[in-house]
Design a protein around this motif. Structure first.
Motif, PDB file in Angstrom:
ATOM      1  N   LEU A   1       1.011  -1.578  -0.593  1.00 58.02           N
ATOM      2  CA  LEU A   1      -0.021  -0.109   0.103  1.00 58.02           C
ATOM      3  C   LEU A   1       1.000   1.426   0.168  1.00 58.02           C
ATOM      4  N   GLY A   2       2.246   0.962  -0.333  1.00 62.24           N
ATOM      5  CA  GLY A   2       3.399   1.675   0.017  1.00 62.24           C
ATOM      6  C   GLY A   2       2.836   3.152  -1.654  1.00 62.24           C
ATOM      7  N   ILE A   3       4.488   2.572  -2.554  1.00 61.49           N
ATOM      8  CA  ILE A   3       3.947   3.736  -4.415  1.00 61.49           C
ATOM      9  C   ILE A   3       3.447   3.579  -4.310  1.00 61.49           C
ATOM     10  N   GLY A   4       3.475   4.804  -5.058  1.00 64.86           N
ATOM     11  CA  GLY A   4       1.726   5.128  -5.903  1.00 64.86           C
ATOM     12  C   GLY A   4       1.077   5.144  -7.342  1.00 64.86           C
ATOM     13  N   VAL A   5       1.276   3.272  -7.583  1.00 67.38           N
ATOM     14  CA  VAL A   5       0.576   2.760  -8.485  1.00 67.38           C
ATOM     15  C   VAL A   5      -0.527   2.118  -8.349  1.00 67.38           C
ATOM     16  N   ILE A   6      -1.069   1.739  -9.507  1.00 67.55           N
ATOM     17  CA  ILE A   6      -2.517   0.952 -10.029  1.00 67.55           C
ATOM     18  C   ILE A   6      -2.321  -0.402 -10.203  1.00 67.55           C
ATOM     19  N   THR A   7      -2.690  -0.891  -9.922  1.00 67.48           N
ATOM     20  CA  THR A   7      -2.437  -2.436  -9.858  1.00 67.48           C
ATOM     21  C   THR A   7      -3.643  -3.210  -9.850  1.00 67.48           C
TER      22      THR A   7
ATOM     23  N   LEU B   1      -4.707   9.621   4.221  1.00 68.02           N
ATOM     24  CA  LEU B   1      -3.808   9.695   4.749  1.00 68.02           C
ATOM     25  C   LEU B   1      -4.040   8.739   6.650  1.00 68.02           C
ATOM     26  N   LEU B   2      -3.204   7.918   6.679  1.00 67.47           N
ATOM     27  CA  LEU B   2      -4.473   7.321   7.903  1.00 67.47           C
ATOM     28  C   LEU B   2      -3.103   7.684   9.186  1.00 67.47           C
ATOM     29  N   ASN B   3      -3.600   8.745   9.865  1.00 66.92           N
ATOM     30  CA  ASN B   3      -2.450   8.655  11.369  1.00 66.92           C
ATOM     31  C   ASN B   3      -2.990   7.514  12.057  1.00 66.92           C
ATOM     32  N   LYS B   4      -2.200   7.824  13.418  1.00 67.05           N
ATOM     33  CA  LYS B   4      -2.934   6.819  14.322  1.00 67.05           C
ATOM     34  C   LYS B   4      -2.546   5.273  14.045  1.00 67.05           C
ATOM     35  N   ILE B   5      -1.932   4.985  13.026  1.00 65.63           N
ATOM     36  CA  ILE B   5      -1.765   3.911  12.565  1.00 65.63           C
ATOM     37  C   ILE B   5      -0.092   3.421  12.653  1.00 65.63           C
ATOM     38  N   ASP B   6       0.089   2.254  13.142  1.00 64.29           N
ATOM     39  CA  ASP B   6       1.806   1.365  13.806  1.00 64.29           C
ATOM     40  C   ASP B   6       1.699   1.186  12.818  1.00 64.29           C
TER      41      ASP B   6
ATOM     42  N   GLU C   1       4.637  -0.303  11.454  1.00 61.97           N
ATOM     43  CA  GLU C   1       5.928  -1.331  11.265  1.00 61.97           C
ATOM     44  C   GLU C   1       4.773  -2.141  11.621  1.00 61.97           C
ATOM     45  N   LYS C   2       4.299  -2.268  13.088  1.00 63.40           N
ATOM     46  CA  LYS C   2       3.910  -3.641  13.605  1.00 63.40           C
ATOM     47  C   LYS C   2       2.687  -4.385  11.791  1.00 63.40           C
ATOM     48  N   MET C   3       1.941  -3.002  11.219  1.00 66.30           N
ATOM     49  CA  MET C   3       1.358  -3.559  10.191  1.00 66.30           C
ATOM     50  C   MET C   3       1.818  -4.611   9.018  1.00 66.30           C
ATOM     51  N   LYS C   4       3.958  -4.086   9.030  1.00 65.98           N
ATOM     52  CA  LYS C   4       4.537  -4.664   8.106  1.00 65.98           C
ATOM     53  C   LYS C   4       4.895  -5.911   8.610  1.00 65.98           C
ATOM     54  N   LYS C   5       5.650  -5.924  10.072  1.00 63.14           N
ATOM     55  CA  LYS C   5       6.529  -7.718  10.201  1.00 63.14           C
ATOM     56  C   LYS C   5       4.825  -8.124  11.347  1.00 63.14           C
ATOM     57  N   ASP C   6       3.822  -7.988  11.111  1.00 56.77           N
ATOM     58  CA  ASP C   6       3.095  -9.021  11.663  1.00 56.77           C
ATOM     59  C   ASP C   6       2.284  -9.499  10.698  1.00 56.77           C
ATOM     60  N   PHE C   7       1.457  -8.387   9.535  1.00 54.06           N
ATOM     61  CA  PHE C   7       1.115  -8.542   9.085  1.00 54.06           C
ATOM     62  C   PHE C   7       0.778  -8.232   7.219  1.00 54.06           C
ATOM     63  N   SER C   8       2.481  -8.134   6.480  1.00 51.95           N
ATOM     64  CA  SER C   8       3.145  -8.035   5.505  1.00 51.95           C
ATOM     65  C   SER C   8       2.764  -7.039   4.694  1.00 51.95           C
ATOM     66  N   ILE C   9       1.875  -6.007   5.844  1.00 52.44           N
ATOM     67  CA  ILE C   9       0.985  -5.000   4.768  1.00 52.44           C
ATOM     68  C   ILE C   9       1.719  -3.695   4.478  1.00 52.44           C
ATOM     69  N   TYR C  10       2.483  -3.196   3.911  1.00 51.36           N
ATOM     70  CA  TYR C  10       3.137  -2.637   3.298  1.00 51.36           C
ATOM     71  C   TYR C  10       3.036  -0.727   3.310  1.00 51.36           C
ATOM     72  N   LEU C  11       2.839   0.509   3.937  1.00 53.89           N
ATOM     73  CA  LEU C  11       2.516   1.383   3.941  1.00 53.89           C
ATOM     74  C   LEU C  11       3.623   2.659   4.359  1.00 53.89           C
ATOM     75  N   PRO C  12       4.313   4.015   4.360  1.00 55.14           N
ATOM     76  CA  PRO C  12       4.993   4.374   4.753  1.00 55.14           C
ATOM     77  C   PRO C  12       4.449   5.041   5.931  1.00 55.14           C
ATOM     78  N   SER C  13       5.946   5.488   7.019  1.00 56.25           N
ATOM     79  CA  SER C  13       5.461   5.639   8.176  1.00 56.25           C
ATOM     80  C   SER C  13       4.302   6.803   8.561  1.00 56.25           C
ATOM     81  N   SER C  14       4.292   7.233   7.215  1.00 52.83           N
ATOM     82  CA  SER C  14       3.225   8.861   7.286  1.00 52.83           C
ATOM     83  C   SER C  14       2.043   8.065   7.477  1.00 52.83           C
ATOM     84  N   GLY C  15       2.106   7.394   7.166  1.00 54.85           N
ATOM     85  CA  GLY C  15       0.623   6.659   7.593  1.00 54.85           C
ATOM     86  C   GLY C  15      -0.071   6.830   5.598  1.00 54.85           C
ATOM     87  N   ARG C  16       0.476   6.053   4.637  1.00 52.83           N
ATOM     88  CA  ARG C  16      -0.311   7.238   3.455  1.00 52.83           C
ATOM     89  C   ARG C  16      -0.336   5.681   2.743  1.00 52.83           C
ATOM     90  N   ILE C  17      -2.072   5.174   2.616  1.00 50.14           N
ATOM     91  CA  ILE C  17      -1.938   4.289   2.166  1.00 50.14           C
ATOM     92  C   ILE C  17      -2.697   5.038   0.154  1.00 50.14           C
TER      93      ILE C  17
END
Ligand code: PLP
Length: 387
Positions: free
Chosen positions: A34-40, A341-346, A348-364
């Motif tokens: 859910l990081g880089i801005g591309v259409i998939t 922009l999702l603030n209030k989201i951890d 790092e935990k999204m990445k580690k526990d769920f393999s879901i990638y988004l930048p630390s800014s919370g932009r999805i």
């Protein structure tokens, strides 16, 4: 041995591209980007437009003119700048939207601007590009992060800026917040713009991907044009033609009837001394789509489908979060384009526990969420909220 490089610092990597590298190295098969801005597509691969398939590649290897391919620019202007008189536009083909931003920045600097005002949340690269072009960056309140809506201070702040300030907004699908101005607010903005004689720079990387009707993606540009004031608009065709790696953009200045030649030749000089000219392949391809009414219609239909699927997935995501009694992300369904922009989201935990990638800014990147993975995203979000 002398060390010639002692005064260089190591510069941190671009957060979005660095995250993408990390994503590619992750070998968990259920990973979601859910990081880089591309259409998939549903498999998470880059979406390929059916309407752009099966074109033979160019056999002409000659350089394009410095200003780009005239037919491509003409056809593009006829479709996307149809509200403007041809004599009042000057355009240059660019190496993606990024270079269109950079050329605009350089020209603003040459005409005497030393500062550009961006919204308080903006595409992170804006800051680097415009600094590199020689401008100082200042930011105005645009986004209320607590409510995920337009800041109540937006208009007051604009009114407090010096007359003739250089102001930037995204044309639609504001990156990273997804918060755009509705028509009433656009009208208010244009009224202030006229009073204060602002010079606008619009960044248009998401045309065709935001509002149910494509013409509304260009409403801000159209209304600024109608003020009669000169302004610039930087288009990217990366997302709306899926030309990411091929690099195609356009920079247009409008309402500049008497200054066309000055602007064109100065832009060409910057172009010539930096990348010389744009790649030929992507504008050849875009021209085939734009000039053939049947192919163009197919492309516009596909764009419409993508746009609708982004709107649908925003609604599904919020509905499913609501079912878990989560309401802090409800504004996602009112926002537009590729990002929220999702603030209030951890993250790092999204990445580690769920393999879901988004930048630390919370932009999805909303396009990374599909009917086949939305439940996983909802579950992960529900478990990664920072209280
Ligand atoms: N402007 C904005 C607001 C963007 O989000 C992007 C891409 O992410 C660009 C410009 C640059 O587009 P390109 O990849 O065509 O250089």
């Amino acid at each position: 041995m002398p060390n010639f490089f002692t005064n260089l610092d190591i510069i941190p990597q671009d957060p979005i591209f660095a995250l993408n590298k990390e994503f590619l190295l992750d070998n968990r098969i259920e990973k979601i980007n859910l990081g880089i801005g591309v259409i998939t597509n549903d498999l998470g691969n880059i979406y390929q437009f059916q309407s752009l398939q099966n074109f033979s590649t160019t056999t002409n290897n000659h350089y394009l003119p410095i200003e780009g391919d005239e037919s491509f620019k003409d056809n593009f202007e006829k479709i996307f700048l149809d509200f403007a008189e041809k004599e009042k536009i000057v355009s240059i083909q660019t190496v993606g939207g990024t270079q269109a931003n950079f050329l605009a920045g350089k020209l603003f600097s040459q005409i005497g601007y030393d500062t550009i005002y961006f919204p308080n949340y903006t595409w992170s690269n804006h800051l680097g590009i415009f600094e590199e072009a020689g401008l100082k960056i200042k930011q105005f309140d645009y986004y209320n992060a607590n409510q995920a809506t337009l800041s109540e201070n937006f208009f007051t702040e604009l009114k407090s800026l010096p007359d003739k300030s250089l102001i930037s907004l995204d044309a639609c699908g504001q990156n990273p917040t997804g918060v755009d101005l509705d028509e009433k607010r656009i009208d208010e903005l244009c009224k202030i713009t006229k009073e204060k004689q602002f010079l606008f720079f619009l960044d248009a990387a998401y045309i065709g991907l935001c509002n149910p009707k494509i013409e509304n993606d260009l409403l801000l540009a159209k209304k600024i044009y109608q003020t009669g004031l000169p302004f610039a608009i930087a288009f990217s065709l990366s997302k709306n033609m899926s030309l990411y790696g091929h690099r195609l953009g356009i920079l247009s200045f409008l309402n500049i009837a008497n200054e066309k030649e000055k602007i064109a030749t100065n832009l060409e000089k910057i172009m010539r001394t930096t990348v010389s000219n744009s790649p030929r392949y992507p504008s050849d391809l875009a021209l085939k789509v734009l000039q053939d009414s049947k192919i163009r219609q197919n492309w516009l239909t596909e764009l419409q489908q993508i746009r609708q699927s982004l709107i649908n997935i925003r609604q599904t995501l919020v509905q499913k979060l609501n079912k878990k009694n989560i309401h802090i992300f409800d504004e996602i369904k009112n926002q537009t384009g590729l990002f929220s922009l999702l603030n209030k989201i951890d993250t790092e935990k999204m990445k580690k526990d769920f393999s879901i990638y988004l930048p630390s800014s919370g932009r999805i990147n909303i396009s990374g969420i599909k009917q086949n993975n939305v439940d996983k995203v909802v579950e992960a979000l529900s478990q990664c909220i920072i209280n």
